[in-house]
Design a protein around this motif. Structure first.
Motif, short mmCIF file in Angstrom:
data_model
loop_
_atom_site.label_atom_id
_atom_site.label_comp_id
_atom_site.label_asym_id
_atom_site.label_seq_id
_atom_site.Cartn_x
_atom_site.Cartn_y
_atom_site.Cartn_z
N ASP A 36 6.80 25.60 -50.98
CA ASP A 36 7.67 24.95 -51.95
C ASP A 36 6.85 24.51 -53.16
OD1 ASP A 36 10.06 25.15 -50.45
OD2 ASP A 36 9.44 23.44 -49.22
N ILE A 37 7.31 24.89 -54.34
CA ILE A 37 6.66 24.50 -55.58
C ILE A 37 7.58 23.53 -56.32
CG2 ILE A 37 5.71 25.30 -57.77
CD1 ILE A 37 5.29 28.05 -56.48
N SER A 38 7.10 22.34 -56.61
CA SER A 38 7.90 21.34 -57.30
C SER A 38 8.02 21.71 -58.78
CB SER A 38 7.27 19.95 -57.16
OG SER A 38 7.34 19.50 -55.83
N LEU A 39 9.25 21.81 -59.26
CA LEU A 39 9.51 22.14 -60.66
C LEU A 39 9.72 20.89 -61.50
CD1 LEU A 39 11.89 25.17 -60.07
CD2 LEU A 39 9.46 25.23 -60.63
N MET A 40 9.90 19.75 -60.84
CA MET A 40 9.87 18.45 -61.49
C MET A 40 8.88 17.58 -60.75
SD MET A 40 13.88 17.66 -62.40
CE MET A 40 14.77 18.70 -63.55
N ARG A 41 8.41 16.52 -61.38
CA ARG A 41 7.38 15.70 -60.77
C ARG A 41 7.89 15.07 -59.47
NH1 ARG A 41 7.12 9.87 -63.98
NH2 ARG A 41 9.13 9.15 -63.21
N SER A 42 6.98 14.74 -58.60
CA SER A 42 7.34 14.06 -57.36
C SER A 42 7.82 12.65 -57.69
CB SER A 42 6.13 13.99 -56.42
OG SER A 42 5.70 15.29 -56.08
N VAL A 43 8.83 12.20 -56.96
CA VAL A 43 9.38 10.87 -57.20
C VAL A 43 8.38 9.81 -56.79
CG1 VAL A 43 11.18 9.24 -56.50
CG2 VAL A 43 11.75 11.62 -56.94
N THR A 166 -0.17 20.10 -65.45
CA THR A 166 -1.46 20.57 -64.98
C THR A 166 -2.36 20.84 -66.19
OG1 THR A 166 -0.81 22.90 -65.00
CG2 THR A 166 -0.34 21.65 -62.99
N THR A 167 -3.59 21.17 -65.93
CA THR A 167 -4.52 21.45 -67.03
C THR A 167 -4.04 22.59 -67.90
OG1 THR A 167 -6.37 20.66 -65.70
CG2 THR A 167 -6.90 22.05 -67.59
N GLY A 168 -3.43 23.61 -67.26
CA GLY A 168 -3.03 24.80 -68.02
C GLY A 168 -1.58 24.85 -68.42
N THR A 169 -0.81 23.80 -68.16
CA THR A 169 0.63 23.83 -68.46
C THR A 169 0.90 24.18 -69.92
OG1 THR A 169 1.08 22.13 -66.79
CG2 THR A 169 2.76 22.50 -68.45
N THR A 170 1.83 25.12 -70.14
CA THR A 170 2.23 25.46 -71.50
C THR A 170 3.73 25.25 -71.67
OG1 THR A 170 2.62 27.81 -70.97
CG2 THR A 170 0.41 27.19 -71.76
N LEU A 171 4.11 24.98 -72.92
CA LEU A 171 5.50 24.80 -73.29
C LEU A 171 5.80 25.67 -74.50
CD1 LEU A 171 8.27 23.26 -73.29
CD2 LEU A 171 7.17 21.57 -74.79
N MET A 172 6.93 26.36 -74.46
CA MET A 172 7.44 27.06 -75.63
C MET A 172 8.87 26.59 -75.86
SD MET A 172 8.01 31.13 -76.48
CE MET A 172 9.39 31.28 -75.34
N ALA A 173 9.17 26.11 -77.06
CA ALA A 173 10.51 25.62 -77.38
C ALA A 173 10.70 25.71 -78.90
CB ALA A 173 10.70 24.19 -76.89
N PRO A 226 0.23 28.01 -64.96
CA PRO A 226 -0.58 29.17 -64.55
C PRO A 226 -1.30 28.95 -63.22
CG PRO A 226 -1.60 28.01 -66.40
CD PRO A 226 -0.23 27.44 -66.24
N GLU A 227 -1.65 27.70 -62.92
CA GLU A 227 -2.35 27.42 -61.65
C GLU A 227 -1.47 27.77 -60.45
OE1 GLU A 227 -3.75 24.24 -64.62
OE2 GLU A 227 -1.89 25.30 -64.11
N TRP A 228 -0.15 27.70 -60.64
CA TRP A 228 0.78 27.96 -59.54
C TRP A 228 1.43 29.34 -59.63
CZ3 TRP A 228 3.74 22.79 -60.66
CH2 TRP A 228 2.88 21.71 -60.42
N GLY A 229 1.17 30.05 -60.72
CA GLY A 229 1.83 31.33 -60.91
C GLY A 229 3.33 31.19 -61.00
N CYS A 230 3.78 30.13 -61.68
CA CYS A 230 5.19 29.78 -61.67
C CYS A 230 5.62 29.30 -63.04
CB CYS A 230 5.43 28.69 -60.62
SG CYS A 230 7.12 28.09 -60.50
N GLY A 231 6.89 29.50 -63.37
CA GLY A 231 7.41 29.02 -64.63
C GLY A 231 8.85 28.56 -64.49
N LEU A 232 9.37 27.99 -65.56
CA LEU A 232 10.74 27.51 -65.59
C LEU A 232 11.33 27.81 -66.96
CD1 LEU A 232 12.86 25.82 -63.94
CD2 LEU A 232 12.05 23.83 -65.23
N LEU A 296 18.39 25.61 -65.62
CA LEU A 296 16.95 25.65 -65.34
C LEU A 296 16.72 26.76 -64.32
CD1 LEU A 296 17.98 22.38 -65.39
CD2 LEU A 296 15.52 22.12 -65.65
N GLU A 297 16.02 27.80 -64.75
CA GLU A 297 15.83 28.97 -63.89
C GLU A 297 14.35 29.14 -63.55
OE1 GLU A 297 17.07 33.68 -63.52
OE2 GLU A 297 17.51 32.57 -65.35
N ALA A 298 14.07 29.21 -62.25
CA ALA A 298 12.69 29.38 -61.79
C ALA A 298 12.21 30.80 -62.06
CB ALA A 298 12.59 29.07 -60.31
N ASN A 299 10.97 30.91 -62.52
CA ASN A 299 10.33 32.20 -62.76
C ASN A 299 9.12 32.32 -61.86
OD1 ASN A 299 12.14 32.83 -64.90
ND2 ASN A 299 10.91 31.59 -66.29
#
Length: 305
Positions: A36-43, A166-173, A226-232, A296-299
């Motif tokens: 399981d990969i969290s797409l929002m921060r842990s509560v 994360t260290t490598g988190t990127t945002l495009m908007a 990128p650390e998780w190989g996952c996007g949103l 919100l669609e997981a990639n």
């Protein structure tokens, strides 16, 4: 708060947990590669019972602050009272402070409702509705407000999600406008975005305080870890033409063990109550409604649902 209920919706790809307390999301994750990969921060621990410790909360009947806790509209003056112990200005409306009621639950969907009448801190009387639906690898959220007061007032909608940083988190908007922040944490001047806050292309979040609004948003955003190989992928329907980006900075939050940033889709610019054009707020006559919707669609590569 009353009796809090939590509901977890789950399908092959996603799981989302929604609470009637604050009408908030407490967890949102994707199942991929046996994990399981969290797409929002842990509560966080709810010791202080604050929506600021959730994964996402609604902005209703508007988001962010009102300058001076006062505004004039329709020839009348209205006052508000600070509603947060951490801010001198009235903040984020009422929905993030209230118990919502669970209206309906299905296999892949649920809905919540809220009724606000005669609040001493605000002139707003309204009904609020939220719905959550899982569709394959997508979470669709809808927020609706109906003016139940006796006067026309400016309304707005949005969401305040917290995403892992994360260290490598990127945002495009992509957006056409950027606003600087003043001493009251409200928009000051519209200007070109500085290089480290130009999210027209994927960009890492800077390691410093960010609390800025962008307008002219295309309604499309991409977050990548990128650390998780996952996007949103985030898509928003009109009237969500604005967004806020907030982060206290990695170093400050790392000391607390909680790295995050907020990407907040909104219908309006904060402080719009004092703008001649209301900056995206909508005047609702009694009985009329405003609605907003995001997906919100997981990639996750090599994963199908």
């Amino acid at each position: 708060m009353g009796n809090t209920m939590e509901v977890c919706l789950r399908n092959q790809a996603l799981a989302v947990t929604v609470s009637t307390m604050f009408g908030a999301i407490r967890a949102f994750s994707v199942r991929a590669g046996g994990r399981d990969i969290s797409l929002m921060r842990s509560v966080r621990d709810h010791r202080d019972g604050s929506a600021l410790d959730t994964a996402c909360f609604p902005l209703i009947p508007f988001g962010n602050r009102v300058r001076g806790n006062r505004f004039a509209f329709g020839g009348k003056d209205y006052g508000l009272t600070a509603n947060s112990p951490t801010d001198p200005l009235y903040l984020h409306g009422d929905g993030w402070l209230k118990d919502w009621s669970l209206e309906d639950v299905g296999d892949d969907s649920l809905s919540l409702a809220l009724m606000v009448r005669g609040e001493s801190r605000s002139p707003y009387c309204y009904d609020g509705f939220q719905s959550f639906r899982l569709i394959g690898g997508c979470l669709e959220i809808c927020l609706r407000v109906v003016n139940r007061g006796e006067e026309t007032l400016p309304f707005g909608l949005g969401w305040h999600p917290y995403f892992p940083l994360t260290t490598g988190t990127t945002l495009m908007a992509p957006a056409t406008g950027f606003w600087t922040e003043d001493g009251d944490h409200l928009p000051d001047r519209r200007s070109p975005a500085p290089n480290d806050l130009d999210f027209g292309a994927p960009r890492r979040l800077p390691d410093h305080w960010v609390n800025n609004v962008f307008d002219g948003w295309t309604g499309v955003a991409e977050i990548h870890w990128p650390e998780w190989g996952c996007g949103l992928s985030i898509t928003a329907d009109p009237p969500l033409f604005h967004y806020m980006v907030f982060t206290p900075g990695r170093r400050r939050e790392a000391e607390r063990g909680a790295d995050y940033f907020c990407f907040e889709p909104m219908s309006h610019r904060p402080g719009g109550h004092h703008s001649p054009d209301l900056s995206g707020l909508f005047p609702l006559v009694p009985g009329t409604a405003l609605e907003a919707r995001i997906r919100l669609e997981a990639n996750v590569p090599a994963f199908s649902y």
